[in-house]
Structure formats: C-alpha cells, structure tokens
Design an enzyme around this catalytic site. Structure first.
Site, short mmCIF file in Angstrom:
data_model
loop_
_atom_site.label_atom_id
_atom_site.label_comp_id
_atom_site.label_asym_id
_atom_site.label_seq_id
_atom_site.Cartn_x
_atom_site.Cartn_y
_atom_site.Cartn_z
CD GLU A 1 -137.42 35.27 -4.98
OE1 GLU A 1 -137.61 36.18 -5.81
OE2 GLU A 1 -136.69 35.40 -3.99
CD GLU B 1 -133.08 32.78 -0.28
OE1 GLU B 1 -133.24 34.02 -0.15
OE2 GLU B 1 -133.25 32.19 -1.35
#
Length: 574
Positions: free
Chosen positions: A343, A447
C-alpha cells in the site's frame, strides 16, 4: 504406454486454438499507456458520444464550470480545449442519457498545456458524481484515458473533465462512450475465457488396424483446477481437520492473513517469532498450495511494529534491512511472489522517513537476495473505486515505473490488486484491468472480498467472474480466512465449515472453471470439444471393447506455448 487385451485402440488428440463467434458487439480490451504524438481514433466510433472527433465544430459540447472552450486544429486533427479555468471542474460537457441496466466503457485522448496534470472524466448524474477514470496528462503528447461506469438509476447525465490544476488547459479528442447490456457483457467474459483459458481439442478414435471407431464414448475430467485460485489462511487452520479438508479440496493458492507480517514476526525488537508462518508453510507445501509472500514491509504506520515508529531514520533503515534479510532468506523458494512494500500509494511511512526512493531501494535489496521470485506492488481501490485519486491505474503504473527505473537490478514488477469491493462497478473494473494490462506484467487479484450486504454473494460471483475472465489476470486470492471471532469482511463458511451463500458461489465457479466433458465420436471417429488448460484423465469405451481404459497425462496447453496443431498418440487397452 501399452496394455494387454484382445485389441488395441489409438486416441489421437489435436489441440487447436479455440475462437468463439459472438453475435453481439465485441468488447475492445485495447488500452494505451504511452504518450503519443497523435491520438488514436475513438473506440466504437465514439459510441453514443456526439461529434467524438470534433469534426463538426463544437456541436454537442458546451462550456462547464465557467471555463472558456474552443475547437482547435493541429496537423489536420481537431480537438476541444478548455482554458481560462478558475474551477477544478472548469471544462466542457456533453449531455447524455444513461440507463441503470447497462454497463458503459469510456475512453478519450487527453493532453494539457501549461504543465503536466492529472485529469479525470466525471459524469454528473441524479445520484451524484461518478468518476469514470483518470490519467496523468502531459504537454506535447496525447494520453489515453480508459474508464467505465454503471449508474444506480436511469436519467440524464453530464460528462465533463476535471483537474485540480486550474492553470492548465485541458485538450480532449477521440471521446467514446459505449453501452453494453448485461447479456453482451457476459458474452465478452465467455469469449475471453474461450480465447485465453481454453484450447480446442480434437479426438480421433481408431482401432488397432487404423480404422475410425465411431460411437466411442470419451470421458475426460480435470483432476484439479489449473487456474491459481485460493483464499487467505491463518493459524486456526492448523489444528482443525474440518477446516483443512474444506480448504484443501478447493484451493491451490493462498496468502497468510497475519503470519508473515512484520508486527507478527518481530513484536519486540530483535525477538523474532516465525512459528505460525513456519507451520503454515509446511501445511501449504504438504497440500501443494502456492503461497504469496504477503508482506515484507508495509508503508502504513498503523500496521508496523509499534516499537519501530519512534526510531531515528538511520535506525529505521537498519531495522528494515534486518527484516528484509530475515524473512527473505528464511522463505526464499517457498513463495511464488513477494509483496514488497504494501500500500505505498496510500501511505508513505518509509518515504517520509528515508526519502522518496525508499520503496525502490527495498525492491532492489530484495532482488539482490532473491534473484527469481516475482516482486509485486499491492494496492487497494485501483479496481474498486474510480473516485480514489491516490490509486488510479495511471497512478499505480507511474509508481511502478518509478520503481523499475530506479535500478536495472530490480527487473519487472508484478501488479497486485487487492479487490476489497463494496458495490462493484464491473465496467470500471474491466477498464482498469485493461489499462494495467497494457504494461504486459503479471496481474494477481490478491485480497478479493465483498462487504457484507444482502447482495454479497451475488456481488462476489460478479467480481470473481470478471477477474477470471480477464486475459491479463493470472491468479486470484480471496481475503476470507476463517477465525473464531469472525472473518475480515467476508466469510465463506460457518464455524462447522458448512458453506454460506458466498461459499456456494465459490464452489459453483470452481466447478465452472474445472474442465470436463463426455462425448461420442462421430461416423469418422472424431470428437471435438473445448477444454480448459490443465491435466486430464481420460477414459474411453465402445461396444466392441470389453472394458474401458484410463489415460494419465492428457495435457491441454495454451496455444502460444505449442504449435498450431499438436497431435498426441495414446495406446489404450481394449
């Protein structure tokens, strides 16, 4: 191989490219990530956009947000320009009517004058603003913005463009908005699967004398799903046989929910704990489940060891180096990929502490330790939300290029897309994948889950089907690891490992994605079918044969990995 019996049978298999005729308007996956001297023609001829190439003056276009607009020409090419912009949304617009039951793919070619700037395409609807896509536009060349959208309710809409940099002029050309009905969208998925995931198989049965054997029944079944598909796991699977049986009977790929994260592996400075990770790696290896290395570092301070946050930059760098060496050397060869800095589009702890190239430095360091395992970025909202300016496909690719260009040692960097959906917008999702696919790098959905709602199972089926059908996606991992206190956002089973509605969706899709067929040879001894790539077991029977025979090693491979026609001869007992 040779078997005893009264006679012999030969099975001849020809593996051919399988195309699919589609009556509906075909979908154009084309996207450009290069800045070009001239724009391409509009996709779909502009679709429902009026005057898409500005060949009819400003017909269909009007000023928006107080900007001044005009048509200009360069080298015989016409385009529309918004200048004297005092508002971020100062540009030009076209009025359209959008329908809630359709999916819209959008594209336009954009240039700015007066600097480089991010430019977004936005639709103002009765339900609010829908961001169809964004691009980082440059001066002196044209960039393609590809996007998509669906709307909650039918009604009028205004298409306009916006940029936070009000000093730049916005130039736009070759605008396109093409609607598709649901059946067409599904046909695009089917066509893509036929082209990307399948190969046509021609089987000819002949007897020992070489004569065609008509009316032979041929059965083939893929023993295990070949497309990498899986779910996250955690330590609670290790001592629960019911959980293990449910998981291993379905999945071929995984990522550890927490066991490989720094805050788990080093809760106190210098005190490492890999016990859960070691056990999960052992379990995965025993069950032939590929493991994504998630993750080495995380750019969000909320998910770093607390003791790290107050250290000096030099100490942070030293401890990050120790972390990298520790986890990579321990598990090198045990993972199929590494998520290097998680991220790093939304957060920037290491960049803030160590400088703007921190992520690239870490990629380089890991590549020096592990020469072969693919290294990945991993981000959210690149597929899920067109309104997040931090992680658009353009921003993602810009960061990826910055990392790759830092050092030739790094090599190519894979594209990891988390896929935490609320209400999915399949049109935006597909267009984002198209843009990212233009980089010609492996794409994993890493995910995937869907927020709880009455439509959770339906939405899950939609996004899984869309991801699996896209030709650039090479694997999918869901984020639905079970634990006693509940799953992150989405569970697939109850506590006794009986399927919930979401689990039924998973089983349905695994069945669809697993190849099988039963057929009978024609008068010439031939049988044709289209099979998903992978390894098959095949049996054949015929009234003249006393028993059926089983073949091992029948492999259906992608056509780009073999000749146009491949013939496989197999001797069967009769």
């Amino acid at each position: 191989m040779k078997f005893g019996g009264e006679s012999l049978l030969l099975l001849v298999c020809s593996l051919l490219y399988a195309g699919l005729a589609v009556d509906a308007l075909a979908y154009d996956h084309t996207a450009s990530i290069e800045c070009l001297a001239n724009p391409h023609k509009p996709q779909y001829g502009g679709g429902i956009i009026r005057n898409p190439e500005l060949n009819q003056g400003l017909k269909g276009w009007s000023t928006f947000g107080g900007a001044k607009i005009e048509r200009r020409e360069s080298g015989g090419n016409h385009f529309i320009v918004a200048h004297s912009r005092n508002q971020t949304y100062g540009s030009f617009s076209q009025k359209l009517y959008l329908q809630k039951d359709k999916l819209y793919t959008f594209s336009a070619w954009i240039q700015v004058r007066g600097g480089n700037a991010a430019v977004a395409a936005v639709f103002k609807t009765s339900d609010g603003f829908k961001h169809a896509g964004a691009i980082f536009a440059e001066s002196g060349c044209w960039s393609m913005l590809k996007g998509g959208l669906t709307v909650k309710s039918s009604g009028p809409a205004d298409l306009f463009f916006e940029s936070k940099n009000t000093k730049v002029e916005i130039w736009v050309d070759s605008i396109s908005l093409q609607p598709f009905i649901q059946e067409q969208w599904k046909s695009h998925q089917d066509q893509s699967i036929e082209k990307t995931r399948k190969t046509k198989v021609r089987i000819q049965a002949i007897d020992a004398r070489g004569n065609p054997l008509p009316g032979a029944t041929v059965k083939a079944r893929q023993q295990k799903l070949s497309f990498p598909f899986g779910n996250a796991m955690n330590k609670y699977i290790l001592d629960n046989p019911a959980h293990q049986n449910w998981f291993t009977s379905r999945f071929t790929a995984t990522a550890f929910e927490d066991a490989l994260k720094w805050y788990t592996n080093e809760p106190s400075p210098g005190k490492e704990d890999y016990s859960d990770a070691d056990a999960l790696f052992q379990f995965s290896e025993q069950n032939q489940i590929a493991v994504r290395g998630h993750n080495i570092l995380w750019d969000d301070p909320k998910y770093l060891p607390g003791w790290l946050l107050s250290l000096s930059p030099s100490q942070i760098r030293s401890d990050a180096d120790k972390r990298i060496n520790s986890v990579v050397q321990r598990y090198i060869g045990k993972v199929n990929s590494w998520d290097v800095v998680n991220e790093n589009l939304h957060t920037s702890f290491f960049e803030d502490k160590l400088g703007p190239n921190a992520s690239a430095v870490f990629f380089q360091e890991i590549r020096q330790l592990d020469k072969t395992t693919p290294l990945f970025m991993n981000e959210y909202n690149t597929l899920e939300n067109g309104g997040d300016p931090l992680s658009t496909p353009a921003k993602y690719l810009q960061k990826l290029r910055d990392i790759q260009s830092f050092s030739p040692d790094i090599g190519s960097v894979g594209i990891g897309l988390q896929g935490h959906f609320h209400t999915p917008d399949l049109a935006y999702m597909r267009s984002s994948l198209d843009t990212l696919a233009a980089a010609k790098l492996p794409i994993w959905i890493t995910e995937l889950d869907v927020a709880s709602s009455p439509d959770q199972a339906s939405y899950l089926e939609q996004v899984l089907s869309e991801a699996h059908a896209h030709p650039a996606v090479v694997g999918i991992v869901m984020w639905a690891a079970w634990k006693p206190e509940g799953c992150f956002r989405m569970c697939l089973t109850d506590g006794q490992f009986k399927n919930l509605a979401t689990g039924d969706v998973v089983d349905k899709l695994i069945s669809q994605w697993t190849g099988r067929f039963v057929g009978m040879t024609n008068a010439d001894g031939f049988l044709e079918t289209s099979l998903i790539h992978g390894d098959y077991e095949v049996s054949i029977s015929h009234p003249t044969l006393k028993n059926s025979s089983l073949i091992h090693g029948f492999k259906v491979a992608p056509t780009d990995h073999m000749s146009q026609e491949k013939v496989m001869l197999v001797t069967l007992s009769a």
